[in-house]
Design a protein around this motif. Structure first.
Motif, short mmCIF file in Angstrom:
data_model
loop_
_atom_site.label_atom_id
_atom_site.label_comp_id
_atom_site.label_asym_id
_atom_site.label_seq_id
_atom_site.Cartn_x
_atom_site.Cartn_y
_atom_site.Cartn_z
N PHE A 119 92.42 16.60 90.28
CA PHE A 119 91.21 16.12 90.95
C PHE A 119 90.68 17.28 91.78
N SER A 120 89.62 17.87 91.32
CA SER A 120 89.08 19.11 91.89
C SER A 120 87.93 18.76 92.81
N CYS A 121 87.95 19.23 94.03
CA CYS A 121 87.02 18.69 95.00
C CYS A 121 86.69 19.66 96.14
N LYS A 122 85.75 19.24 96.95
CA LYS A 122 85.41 19.94 98.19
C LYS A 122 85.43 18.92 99.33
N GLN B 79 75.09 13.90 102.76
CA GLN B 79 75.08 15.33 102.47
C GLN B 79 74.84 15.52 100.97
N ALA B 80 74.31 16.68 100.59
CA ALA B 80 74.25 17.06 99.18
C ALA B 80 75.65 17.52 98.75
N VAL B 81 76.01 17.18 97.52
CA VAL B 81 77.30 17.62 96.98
C VAL B 81 77.07 18.42 95.70
N VAL B 82 78.14 19.01 95.21
CA VAL B 82 78.06 19.80 93.99
C VAL B 82 77.65 18.92 92.82
N SER B 83 76.71 19.38 92.03
CA SER B 83 76.26 18.62 90.85
C SER B 83 77.44 18.35 89.92
N GLY B 84 77.56 17.12 89.48
CA GLY B 84 78.65 16.75 88.59
C GLY B 84 79.77 16.01 89.29
N TYR B 85 79.84 16.11 90.59
CA TYR B 85 80.86 15.35 91.31
C TYR B 85 80.56 13.85 91.18
N LEU C 48 88.49 25.92 95.63
CA LEU C 48 88.26 24.48 95.78
C LEU C 48 89.38 23.84 96.60
N ASP C 49 89.21 22.58 96.93
CA ASP C 49 90.19 21.87 97.76
C ASP C 49 90.92 20.82 96.94
N TYR C 50 92.14 20.53 97.36
CA TYR C 50 92.95 19.54 96.64
C TYR C 50 93.76 18.74 97.65
N PRO C 51 93.71 17.41 97.61
CA PRO C 51 94.61 16.62 98.46
C PRO C 51 96.05 16.91 98.05
N VAL C 52 96.84 17.38 99.00
CA VAL C 52 98.22 17.80 98.70
C VAL C 52 99.19 16.72 99.18
#
Lengths: 174, 264
Positions: free
Chosen positions: A29-32, A65-71, B48-52
């Protein structure tokens, strides 16, 4: 620990080679991280005199907030602050996936006032952190039902102002 | 066109990524250099960030019976002491309520009697404990029986009450030993666990958007709602018509959108 690379696949396992920690066929799960808060004012419904039930009903997306497109997925935590004990207000940080039900009320059915009886679940207030397009939004889902009394009196139901602090991972499974 | 995963580390920038490449373009490094423009091919990126997830805990929680005609009851239960210097993000699931585990995300309705009243729980944490809260209301005639919830909770190192909740990155770009692999300044570590999509072996569902929907019930003073996640449904089905008796209502058809996830 093992790193296995074969047939177009990378797999990493833990220290005892028991659990898979990474598998390129099942992406992380790739995220910001997105943080902030949203405050809402009071909401009310009022039925006066002989009027029938009056609703305050809304489904409102508050753009945060705006987020990365595709999230497309939101998780993380939220905290609720308000002046009366309801839901998880003032209790800590809670998991933010799906919908948080803040308020449930049977008491605005005033025809039953005096009986002290819970006949109907009349009002329902919920909040959802979600992605809408390329924005992180907080959906306010509110239905306040003030029942007409049939008498010359006023019935009002009010949700008090509330603040939701959020620290959310927005991302996608790739 | 055949694709393969590729692990690439750039010593100059400190970036590390795992991404898919086309066999015909093995030198491609665009996802490493511009990760947000190539999300569809990224499997991991150090920017990028990942819940760990640092540990997993299991247990059961006995919920007491509630009599008929109860006003709103708010209760908080300690599940376990987390031992962290803040209020951590936690993930969880409930077992035994449905064929699939029910994710402890947002508000989870664990009990209802069809008249819209029932019991909702929430998973969270305070400074000392991982907690579950209960909100319950009961109909004038029907109480809520006591029962036990079987829970599993994953604890992360993400401290929600801290000004900078993410762990401080290390300066370690790549580390490998017989028992460990770490990369991305500590963002990826084989001693930890991560949420990933589950082609098989799903542990819980992640909810994309709402898990509850609601609407007015016509001219009555009632609100109708439905909680539906991964085949587990609790909903409002019946209207108390007083002298006219209990009356069925048309239910809702909402189902939450989910994504299957696992951690091991």
């Amino acid at each position: 620990m093992a790193i296995r690379v074969n047939s177009g696949r990378i797999v990493l396992t833990d220290a005892t080679d028991t659990d898979t920690v990474f598998d390129s066929d099942e992406a992380l799960f790739s995220c910001k991280l997105y943080t902030g808060s949203v405050s809402l004012g009071s909401r009310s419904a009022t039925a006066a005199g002989f009027n029938p039930t009056v609703d305050y009903e809304a489904e409102t997306d508050h753009v945060l907030q705006a987020v990365v497109s595709g999230y497309d997925t939101v998780t993380g935590g939220f905290k609720v602050t308000t002046s009366t004990p309801t839901g998880v207000a003032n209790l800590g940080w809670f998991n933010a996936g799906g919908t948080y039900v803040h308020y449930l009320d049977p008491t605005s059915a005033v025809l039953r006032e005096g009986t002290g009886e819970n006949w109907y679940l009349s009002s329902f207030v919920a909040y959802t952190f979600m992605i809408s397009g390329t924005n992180l939004v907080m959906r306010e889902s509110i239905l306040l039902r003030a029942q007409g009394t049939g008498f010359n009196r006023t019935n009002t139901i009010t949700i008090l102002p509330v603040t939701l602090d959020y620290k959310l991972f927005c991302g996608k499974f790739i | 066109m055949a694709t393969k995963p590729k692990l690439l580390a750039d010593g100059a920038t400190g970036q590390v990524a795992i991404f898919t490449i086309d066999d015909s373009d093995p030198e491609d490094r665009d996802p490493l250099d511009s990760p947000l423009s190539h999300l569809d091919r990224l499997l991991f990126h150090s920017d990028l960030d990942y819940p760990v997830i640092v540990s997993k805990h299991t247990g059961s929680l006995a919920l007491p019976s509630r009599g008929a005609n109860q006003p709103l009851v708010l209760s908080t239960y300690n599940l376990f002491a987390h031992g962290l210097p803040g209020q951590p993000l936690v993930f969880g699931r409930l077992l035994g309520l449905s064929a699939n585990p029910v994710p402890l995300s947002g508000s989870v309705c664990v009990q209802t009697e069809g008249l819209g009243f029932g019991r909702w729980v929430h998973l969270g944490a305070n400074s000392t404990n991982v907690i579950m809260t209960e909100n319950s209301l009961s109909h004038r005639f029907y109480g809520l029986s006591g029962f036990s919830l079987s829970w599993e909770v994953w604890l992360t190192n993400f401290l929600l009450d801290a000004a900078s909740p993410l762990p401080t990155p290390t300066d370690e770009m790549l580390f490998m030993s017989p028992t460990a692999f770490r990369t991305g300044g500590g963002k990826f570590d084989t001693s930890k666990r991560y949420i990933r999509s589950a082609a098989t072996g799903k542990e819980f569902a992640m909810i994309q958007g709402r898990s509850v929907s609601k609407r007015p019930n016509g001219a009555t003073s009632t609100s109708v709602w439905r909680y539906s996640v991964d085949g587990y449904v609790q909903q409002h089905t019946t209207f108390d018509g007083g002298n006219l008796g209990m009356q069925s209502m048309s239910t809702m058809s909402f189902n939450a959108t989910i994504k299957d996830a696992r951690t091991k």
